[in-house]
Design a protein around this motif. Structure first.
Motif, PDB file in Angstrom:
ATOM      1  N   CYS A 122       0.830  -1.215   0.000  1.00 55.44           N
ATOM      2  CA  CYS A 122       0.000   0.000   0.000  1.00 55.44           C
ATOM      3  C   CYS A 122       0.857   1.255   0.000  1.00 55.44           C
ATOM      4  O   CYS A 122       0.562   2.233  -0.711  1.00 55.44           O
ATOM      5  CB  CYS A 122      -0.936  -0.001   1.210  1.00 55.44           C
ATOM      6  SG  CYS A 122      -2.247  -1.235   1.125  1.00 55.44           S
ATOM      7  N   LEU A 133      -7.412  -1.472  -4.140  1.00 62.66           N
ATOM      8  CA  LEU A 133      -8.529  -1.873  -3.282  1.00 62.66           C
ATOM      9  C   LEU A 133      -8.318  -3.330  -2.883  1.00 62.66           C
ATOM     10  O   LEU A 133      -8.351  -4.233  -3.719  1.00 62.66           O
ATOM     11  CB  LEU A 133      -9.852  -1.713  -4.033  1.00 62.66           C
ATOM     12  CG  LEU A 133     -11.138  -2.143  -3.303  1.00 62.66           C
ATOM     13  CD1 LEU A 133     -11.239  -1.492  -1.938  1.00 62.66           C
ATOM     14  CD2 LEU A 133     -12.363  -1.802  -4.144  1.00 62.66           C
ATOM     15  N   ILE A 134      -8.057  -3.535  -1.586  1.00 60.92           N
ATOM     16  CA  ILE A 134      -7.765  -4.871  -1.056  1.00 60.92           C
ATOM     17  C   ILE A 134      -8.803  -5.230  -0.002  1.00 60.92           C
ATOM     18  O   ILE A 134      -9.037  -4.451   0.931  1.00 60.92           O
ATOM     19  CB  ILE A 134      -6.356  -4.922  -0.433  1.00 60.92           C
ATOM     20  CG1 ILE A 134      -5.302  -4.535  -1.477  1.00 60.92           C
ATOM     21  CG2 ILE A 134      -6.063  -6.313   0.122  1.00 60.92           C
ATOM     22  CD1 ILE A 134      -3.913  -4.346  -0.896  1.00 60.92           C
ATOM     23  N   VAL A 135      -9.431  -6.390  -0.159  1.00 66.68           N
ATOM     24  CA  VAL A 135     -10.497  -6.822   0.747  1.00 66.68           C
ATOM     25  C   VAL A 135     -10.051  -8.064   1.506  1.00 66.68           C
ATOM     26  O   VAL A 135      -9.533  -9.014   0.904  1.00 66.68           O
ATOM     27  CB  VAL A 135     -11.798  -7.123  -0.038  1.00 66.68           C
ATOM     28  CG1 VAL A 135     -12.876  -7.658   0.900  1.00 66.68           C
ATOM     29  CG2 VAL A 135     -12.292  -5.874  -0.747  1.00 66.68           C
ATOM     30  N   ALA A 175     -11.066  -5.245  -7.294  1.00 64.52           N
ATOM     31  CA  ALA A 175     -10.507  -5.468  -5.953  1.00 64.52           C
ATOM     32  C   ALA A 175      -9.762  -6.795  -5.878  1.00 64.52           C
ATOM     33  O   ALA A 175     -10.090  -7.755  -6.581  1.00 64.52           O
ATOM     34  CB  ALA A 175     -11.624  -5.464  -4.912  1.00 64.52           C
ATOM     35  N   LEU A 190     -17.193  -5.245  -6.532  1.00 63.08           N
ATOM     36  CA  LEU A 190     -17.794  -5.123  -5.209  1.00 63.08           C
ATOM     37  C   LEU A 190     -19.083  -4.308  -5.285  1.00 63.08           C
ATOM     38  O   LEU A 190     -19.222  -3.435  -6.144  1.00 63.08           O
ATOM     39  CB  LEU A 190     -16.825  -4.428  -4.238  1.00 63.08           C
ATOM     40  CG  LEU A 190     -15.434  -5.037  -4.071  1.00 63.08           C
ATOM     41  CD1 LEU A 190     -14.635  -4.220  -3.074  1.00 63.08           C
ATOM     42  CD2 LEU A 190     -15.521  -6.482  -3.633  1.00 63.08           C
ATOM     43  N   ARG A 205     -14.007   3.709  -6.115  1.00 60.14           N
ATOM     44  CA  ARG A 205     -13.155   2.772  -5.379  1.00 60.14           C
ATOM     45  C   ARG A 205     -13.474   2.809  -3.882  1.00 60.14           C
ATOM     46  O   ARG A 205     -13.604   1.768  -3.235  1.00 60.14           O
ATOM     47  CB  ARG A 205     -11.687   3.092  -5.627  1.00 60.14           C
ATOM     48  CG  ARG A 205     -10.742   2.124  -4.924  1.00 60.14           C
ATOM     49  CD  ARG A 205      -9.280   2.414  -5.238  1.00 60.14           C
ATOM     50  NE  ARG A 205      -8.927   1.974  -6.583  1.00 60.14           N
ATOM     51  CZ  ARG A 205      -8.627   2.785  -7.581  1.00 60.14           C
ATOM     52  NH1 ARG A 205      -8.651   4.104  -7.403  1.00 60.14           N
ATOM     53  NH2 ARG A 205      -8.321   2.322  -8.771  1.00 60.14           N
ATOM     54  N   GLY A 209     -15.245  -0.088  -1.593  1.00 58.78           N
ATOM     55  CA  GLY A 209     -14.581  -0.586  -0.392  1.00 58.78           C
ATOM     56  C   GLY A 209     -15.467  -0.508   0.840  1.00 58.78           C
ATOM     57  O   GLY A 209     -15.444  -1.400   1.700  1.00 58.78           O
ATOM     58  N   SER A 220     -11.711  -3.643   4.235  1.00 53.36           N
ATOM     59  CA  SER A 220     -11.092  -3.256   2.971  1.00 53.36           C
ATOM     60  C   SER A 220     -10.092  -2.131   3.180  1.00 53.36           C
ATOM     61  O   SER A 220     -10.294  -1.250   4.017  1.00 53.36           O
ATOM     62  CB  SER A 220     -12.153  -2.825   1.950  1.00 53.36           C
ATOM     63  OG  SER A 220     -12.863  -1.696   2.410  1.00 53.36           O
ATOM     64  N   ILE A 222      -8.109   0.854   1.075  1.00 52.07           N
ATOM     65  CA  ILE A 222      -8.221   1.616  -0.174  1.00 52.07           C
ATOM     66  C   ILE A 222      -7.065   2.594  -0.286  1.00 52.07           C
ATOM     67  O   ILE A 222      -6.783   3.341   0.663  1.00 52.07           O
ATOM     68  CB  ILE A 222      -9.546   2.400  -0.246  1.00 52.07           C
ATOM     69  CG1 ILE A 222     -10.738   1.466   0.029  1.00 52.07           C
ATOM     70  CG2 ILE A 222      -9.700   3.065  -1.600  1.00 52.07           C
ATOM     71  CD1 ILE A 222     -11.415   1.664   1.337  1.00 52.07           C
TER      72      ILE A 222
END
Length: 276
Positions: A122, A133-135, A175, A190, A205, A209, A220, A222
């Motif tokens: 990140c 964007l990571i979930v 994502a 998403l 985004r 998230g 999430s 972002i």
């Protein structure tokens, strides 16, 4: 003696009944307290009180109107607040059958390495000016979201995450979903947040998230493409402008606590065919 015993049974059943109803009310209020449905719940409670008072004092017209309004209103509530209801039922389902889950052998060291890789990715993406964007999939499974993307099932590394979100690459749009210490899929779609009170400067985004955390227990992360600022969304709430330490602390608190709960509560049920 028999009459006394009967009265004790009746009193005990009433106490249990009231306790169960009180507990259910408490859980509903606690769950909706930080959601947009909370004000609506207070309004429904007020209407119920007025309807009951109208019936007691003989206001038949008012009582009739309010009772019929509530019947229609309950249907409207189910339609309007589908995400909150779905999240609540999913959470109940994930907690209700823990004895069927398989034991999780993750240790805190592995989770710590996972978080460091994600934080590093990140920060690198933020410096490069690339959005991300990571979930994090937690107890509520999001297989329907994972199926919208490209399955990877690969180890989590800083280099891979940075590569995924490089613009104009096949996987950068959408994502990344991380679950069970692996990158399960990339380029996933998403659901967007339906919260009308979100600041207007938040783009798609950020709204995506936030949206996934409104209907599940996912978290999430972002990275803004425009500003490079890093945010975390959980339970429909966005925490913005995080530095390295704060981002690491939030993820550590969420994922470490989840890991401890799983180790404490999950059991392996085995059936030995040789036993009778």
């Amino acid at each position: 003696m028999k009459d006394l015993f009967s009265w004790l049974i009746i009193i005990l059943s009433v106490v249990i009944d009231v306790t169960i109803v009180s507990f259910l009310f408490y859980k509903v209020i606690t769950f909706f307290r930080n959601t947009r449905a909370y004000q609506l719940l207070k309004g429904i409670a007020l209407v119920l009180i007025i309807a009951q008072l109208s019936e007691i004092f003989g206001f038949s017209a008012v009582s009739f109107i309010l009772k019929n309004t509530l019947q229609v209103g309950l249907i409207a509530v189910v339609i309007l607040f589908q995400p909150e209801i779905r999240k609540g039922l999913s959470d109940m389902g994930s907690r209700g059958f823990k004895f069927l889950n398989v034991e999780d052998n993750r240790d805190n060291e592995a989770v710590s390495v996972l978080i460091k890789n994600i934080v590093s990715a990140c920060l690198e993406l933020s410096k490069m000016g690339h959005g991300a964007l990571i979930v994090f999939e937690r107890k509520v499974k999001i297989g329907d979201v994972i199926r919208t993307g490209i399955n990877l099932n690969s180890a989590v590394s800083t280099e891979l995450l940075v590569n995924i979100f490089i613009p104009n690459t096949p996987l950068h749009d959408g994502a990344v979903v991380i679950g069970e210490d692996k990158i399960k899929a990339a380029a996933c779609f998403l659901p967007l947040s339906q919260n009308e009170t979100l600041p207007s400067e938040l783009g798609t985004r950020h709204r995506a998230g936030i949206g996934i955390t409104e209907s599940t227990d996912a978290i999430s992360v972002i990275v803004s493409e425009e500003t490079g600022k890093i945010s975390v969304a959980a339970d429909g709430v966005l925490t913005r402008n995080l530095n390295e330490d704060k981002l690491y602390g939030i993820l550590k608190q969420a994922l470490f606590s989840e890991n401890r709960k799983e180790k404490k509560s999950k059991k392996v049920w085995r059936f030995n065919k040789n036993e009778k």
